[in-house]
Scaffold this active site. Structure first.
Site, PDB file in Angstrom:
ATOM      1  N   ASP A   1       0.760  -1.197  -0.024  1.00 52.85           N
ATOM      2  CA  ASP A   1      -0.198  -0.015  -0.093  1.00 52.85           C
ATOM      3  C   ASP A   1       0.713   1.032   0.065  1.00 52.85           C
ATOM      4  O   ASP A   1       2.105   1.202   0.479  1.00 52.85           O
ATOM      5  CB  ASP A   1      -0.727  -0.023   1.227  1.00 52.85           C
ATOM      6  CG  ASP A   1      -2.269  -0.543   1.091  1.00 52.85           C
ATOM      7  OD1 ASP A   1      -2.352  -1.178  -0.152  1.00 52.85           O
ATOM      8  OD2 ASP A   1      -3.323  -0.655   1.850  1.00 52.85           O
ATOM      9  N   ASP A   2       0.413   2.335  -0.493  1.00 55.84           N
ATOM     10  CA  ASP A   2       1.364   3.298  -0.328  1.00 55.84           C
ATOM     11  C   ASP A   2       2.419   3.652  -1.281  1.00 55.84           C
ATOM     12  O   ASP A   2       3.271   4.323  -0.804  1.00 55.84           O
ATOM     13  CB  ASP A   2       1.192   4.184   0.796  1.00 55.84           C
ATOM     14  CG  ASP A   2      -0.025   4.936   1.295  1.00 55.84           C
ATOM     15  OD1 ASP A   2      -0.698   5.571   0.443  1.00 55.84           O
ATOM     16  OD2 ASP A   2      -0.186   4.752   2.451  1.00 55.84           O
TER      17      ASP A   2
ATOM     18  N   CYS B   1      -7.338   2.298  -0.388  1.00 47.68           N
ATOM     19  CA  CYS B   1      -7.132   0.837  -0.009  1.00 47.68           C
ATOM     20  C   CYS B   1      -8.186  -0.147  -0.201  1.00 47.68           C
ATOM     21  O   CYS B   1      -8.102  -1.302  -0.951  1.00 47.68           O
ATOM     22  CB  CYS B   1      -6.804   0.873   1.664  1.00 47.68           C
ATOM     23  SG  CYS B   1      -6.248   2.338   2.407  1.00 47.68           S
TER      24      CYS B   1
ATOM     25  N   LYS C   1      -2.766  -6.395   6.605  1.00 48.43           N
ATOM     26  CA  LYS C   1      -3.941  -5.742   6.675  1.00 48.43           C
ATOM     27  C   LYS C   1      -5.183  -6.144   6.064  1.00 48.43           C
ATOM     28  O   LYS C   1      -4.832  -6.891   4.791  1.00 48.43           O
ATOM     29  CB  LYS C   1      -3.571  -4.390   6.070  1.00 48.43           C
ATOM     30  CG  LYS C   1      -4.594  -3.505   5.845  1.00 48.43           C
ATOM     31  CD  LYS C   1      -4.199  -1.969   5.692  1.00 48.43           C
ATOM     32  CE  LYS C   1      -5.098  -1.337   4.541  1.00 48.43           C
ATOM     33  NZ  LYS C   1      -4.630  -0.206   4.058  1.00 48.43           N
TER      34      LYS C   1
ATOM     35  N   HIS D   1      -8.832  -5.054   5.880  1.00 47.15           N
ATOM     36  CA  HIS D   1      -9.743  -3.666   5.291  1.00 47.15           C
ATOM     37  C   HIS D   1     -10.583  -4.193   4.563  1.00 47.15           C
ATOM     38  O   HIS D   1     -11.003  -3.448   3.463  1.00 47.15           O
ATOM     39  CB  HIS D   1      -8.601  -2.547   4.788  1.00 47.15           C
ATOM     40  CG  HIS D   1      -9.310  -1.481   5.061  1.00 47.15           C
ATOM     41  ND1 HIS D   1      -8.576  -0.194   4.421  1.00 47.15           N
ATOM     42  CD2 HIS D   1     -10.119  -0.749   5.692  1.00 47.15           C
ATOM     43  CE1 HIS D   1      -9.271   0.957   4.585  1.00 47.15           C
ATOM     44  NE2 HIS D   1     -10.204   0.581   5.236  1.00 47.15           N
TER      45      HIS D   1
ATOM     46  N   LYS E   1      -2.619  10.180  -4.898  1.00 47.93           N
ATOM     47  CA  LYS E   1      -3.439   9.251  -4.128  1.00 47.93           C
ATOM     48  C   LYS E   1      -4.931   9.565  -4.159  1.00 47.93           C
ATOM     49  O   LYS E   1      -5.065  10.646  -4.133  1.00 47.93           O
ATOM     50  CB  LYS E   1      -3.069   8.903  -2.840  1.00 47.93           C
ATOM     51  CG  LYS E   1      -3.728   7.948  -1.943  1.00 47.93           C
ATOM     52  CD  LYS E   1      -2.973   7.525  -0.464  1.00 47.93           C
ATOM     53  CE  LYS E   1      -4.033   7.281   0.345  1.00 47.93           C
ATOM     54  NZ  LYS E   1      -3.245   6.768   1.677  1.00 47.93           N
TER      55      LYS E   1
END
Ligand SMILES: *[C@@H]1O[C@H](CO)[C@@H](O)[C@H](O)[C@H]1NC(C)=O
Ligand SMILES: *[C@@H]1O[C@H](CO)[C@@H](O)[C@H](O)[C@H]1NC(C)=O
Ligand SMILES: *[C@@H]1O[C@H](CO)[C@@H](O)[C@H](O)[C@H]1NC(C)=O
Ligand SMILES: *[C@@H]1O[C@H](CO)[C@@H](O)[C@H](O)[C@H]1NC(C)=O
Ligand SMILES: *[C@@H]1O[C@H](CO)[C@@H](O)[C@H](O)[C@H]1NC(C)=O
Ligand SMILES: *[C@@H]1O[C@H](CO)[C@@H](O)[C@H](O)[C@H]1NC(C)=O
Ligand SMILES: *[C@@H]1O[C@H](CO)[C@@H](O)[C@H](O)[C@H]1NC(C)=O
Ligand SMILES: *[C@@H]1O[C@H](CO)[C@@H](O)[C@H](O)[C@H]1NC(C)=O
Length: 521
Positions: free
Chosen positions: A40-41, A78, A132, A134, A300
């Site tokens: 992520d990111d 996400c 994660k 989510h 993002k």
């Protein structure tokens, strides 16, 4: 399916039906182990082979011997990326086209969706997930262990503190912020890991799972590993030291986090080699969603290229043409049909898929079966503050040019061009409504004064992404037929869209003092 499971060791085949099933599945192609690493990111300019100042030797080496995906797309935030990865379906088809699942919202990926690990399990795989989730957790039926994973170790909400594993959530209806543990071993709260840095904790777990599996080589496994999320900028000092040359503190911490992830990937590949599992493994590395540091394409949480174009590669001894770069269009929703096909599994129990099996594209260099990509349609889109998600707090806070839909020139298509939407078709990309934070950002290493406002936006914008990946040359006036065609595609998609699920927070989410985030309903 039970038969197929026995057949993964050919000598176990005693019955005619088993032998037939083994033949149709193609004994020549054993089911590969699959390791999927989602970062992520993680943005375009944050990997060594795209010229980053951050050192990623393991990722560089691994991808150099694999296939680098240079026309690869994910979703801007996400939950949507994970949702599409796990269902193989666009957000409009699950009612999840708006934002993410916030910790107190009582919903999850609809329970009538069949998730990738379920399909792999049906094909005989053992399935493990680390990191994660989510994808919703308000009730037990939503948890990873109820949705196809044999084992799970990780956190359920969208972010956590990487040392304490706590998450603080403002619960508006209670007018308070609750900080509580968010870490689970299976379905149980895991309290024993305070102080252990997430990237190390999770990769150690992954290595452990791989080592344990080595005694059972014929049983294929799926390992999902989620890594890195600089929503929380935290890293042990030893990863920071090599980056003393980076003056911006946030970028320095981010660079350290990427280095930790790179080391983790090194540890995992080493374990795969040491156990001999590597010979039959397909490893996929993918951006989860894009970092805030993207530059120069945007950022993002937007539908600009900066919000959707990810880093991706596949490494495996099973690739027919390793060491190449693929410029074929591939999307995160394509992994479900691709992996289930590799596993010899079936997708006839899923709802209609939006993803394509892209294995021949990746492995053999065939043209991608994907000709079109719906980035999203979200009538409720609101920018989360004017460019609020920027990682560099040293950037000036600028206010984007307010977009107003004053034109009706495209009204004939039927599609409401005030709606935040984007679609890609071969080289063309069409955006409608307000795509989100409208600035060109300099590269992470660039001069931060060079942040540039895009200027007045139009309700309908067309770009030739192949020639103009920075979206600087708007072409709608020159190619009205392309615009009409793509608007009619958006209209067709919007007609199929489920109503948006985005419930109000439920104050019963509050785990109370000393509790842990988890199912409450
Ligand atoms: C990457 O590959 C280069 C060239 O083969 C090698 O010198 C280097 O040690 C490798 N690095 C890692 C971390 O594997
Ligand atoms: C919420 O809490 C703050 C700080 O404790 C307080 O000032 C405020 O009056 C509270 N608001 C409501 C609606 O209870
Ligand atoms: C990688 O493995 C080494 C040796 O076991 C360990 O010291 C290091 O912490 C690991 N790195 C990560 C990121 O897990
Ligand atoms: C690996 O196997 C050992 C020994 O059976 C066990 O204690 C451990 O929990 C296993 N690790 C994982 C991550 O399942
Ligand atoms: C999927 O296909 C298999 C083999 O053709 C069949 O046995 C099974 O019943 C099908 N499942 C569904 C849900 O259609
Ligand atoms: C068009 O979409 C915008 C944004 O979602 C919405 O506010 C507006 O009401 C819509 N207009 C019509 C005619 O549906
Ligand atoms: C950065 O850009 C600004 C504006 O273009 C310029 O004034 C400044 O000198 C540049 N700084 C550096 C270090 O190049
Ligand atoms: C509509 O917006 C455009 C800029 O996108 C502007 O040039 C034009 O003058 C506006 N038209 C009206 C009627 O306000």
């Amino acid at each position: 399916m039970a038969i197929r499971e026995q057949c993964s060791a050919p000598l176990v085949c005693f019955t005619i039906s088993c032998i037939l099933s083994a033949i149709t599945a193609g004994l020549a192609a054993p089911q590969p182990h699959v390791v999927f690493i989602l970062a992520d990111d993680y943005g375009w300019h944050d990997i060594g082979y795209h010229g980053s100042e951050i050192k990623t030797p393991h990722l560089d080496n691994l991808s150099a011997k694999g296939v680098r995906l240079e026309n690869y797309y994910v979703q801007p935030i996400c939950t949507p990326s994970r949702n599409q990865l796990m269902t193989g379906r666009y957000q409009i088809h699950t009612g999840m086209q708006h934002e993410i699942i916030w910790p107190c919202q009582p919903y999850c990926v609809p329970l009538d969706e069949t998730l990738l690990p379920q399909l792999m399990k049906e094909a005989g795989y053992s399935t493990h997930m680390v990191g994660k989730w989510h994808l919703g957790m308000y009730k037990k039926g939503c948890l990873p262990t109820r949705r196809g994973f044999d084992t799970y170790f990780g956190y359920l909400t969208g972010s956590e503190d990487y040392f304490t594993h706590y998450r603080c959530v403002p619960i508006h209806t209670l007018n308070q912020t609750r900080c509580a543990l968010d870490l689970r071993e299976g379905e149980e709260v895991a309290t024993a890991y305070k102080g252990a840095y997430s990237t190390e904790l999770f990769s150690e777990r992954a290595v452990n799972l791989i080592q344990n599996h080595s005694s059972n080589k014929n049983n294929p496994y799926l390992l999902f590993l989620y890594n890195l999320n600089p929503l929380t900028l935290q890293v042990p000092q030893r990863y920071l030291t090599p980056y003393s040359f980076i003056k911006d503190h946030n970028r320095q911490v981010y660079a350290g986090m990427v280095s930790a992830m790179d080391e983790a990937v090194g540890n995992i590949t080493l374990a795969l080699h040491q156990t001999g599992l590597w010979e039959n493994t397909v490893l996929i590395f993918s951006t989860g969603m894009i970092t805030k540091t993207i530059g120069p394409y945007g950022r993002k949480a937007t539908l600009w290229e900066g919000g959707v174009r990810g880093v991706g590669f596949v490494a495996s001894p099973l690739l027919n043409r390793p060491g190449i770069v693929s410029r074929e269009l591939i999307h995160i929703s394509d992994w479900l049909p691709t992996l289930v096909a590799l596993a010899g599994g079936r997708t006839n129990s899923t709802k209609p898929l939006d993803g394509f099996n892209v294995w021949n594209t990746i492995s053999k260099g065939h043209a991608s079966p994907r000709l079109e990509l719906l980035h999203n349609i979200d009538p409720l889109f609101k920018d989360l503050g004017p460019c609020k998600f920027m990682l560099y707090h040293s950037y000036p806070i600028l206010h984007g040019s307010l977009y107003a839909n004053n034109g009706t020139s495209w009204a004939d298509s039927g599609f409401n061009v005030s709606i935040h939407a984007a679609i890609r078709s071969s080289n063309w990309k069409l955006l409608t409504g307000y795509p989100g934070c409208d600035f060109w950002f300099p590269k992470p290493t660039g001069n931060k004064s060079n942040i540039l406002e895009m200027g007045p936006l139009k309700p309908v914008m067309l770009f030739d992404i192949e020639k103009d990946p920075e979206e600087r040359n708007e072409l709608s006036a020159k190619f009205p037929a392309v615009v009409d065609n793509l608007l009619s595609r958006l209209y067709a998609y919007q007609k199929q869209a489920l109503p948006i699920t985005f419930p109000d927070e439920d104050p019963k989410c509050d785990p109370g003092p000393g509790g842990a985030w988890g199912p409450w309903a």
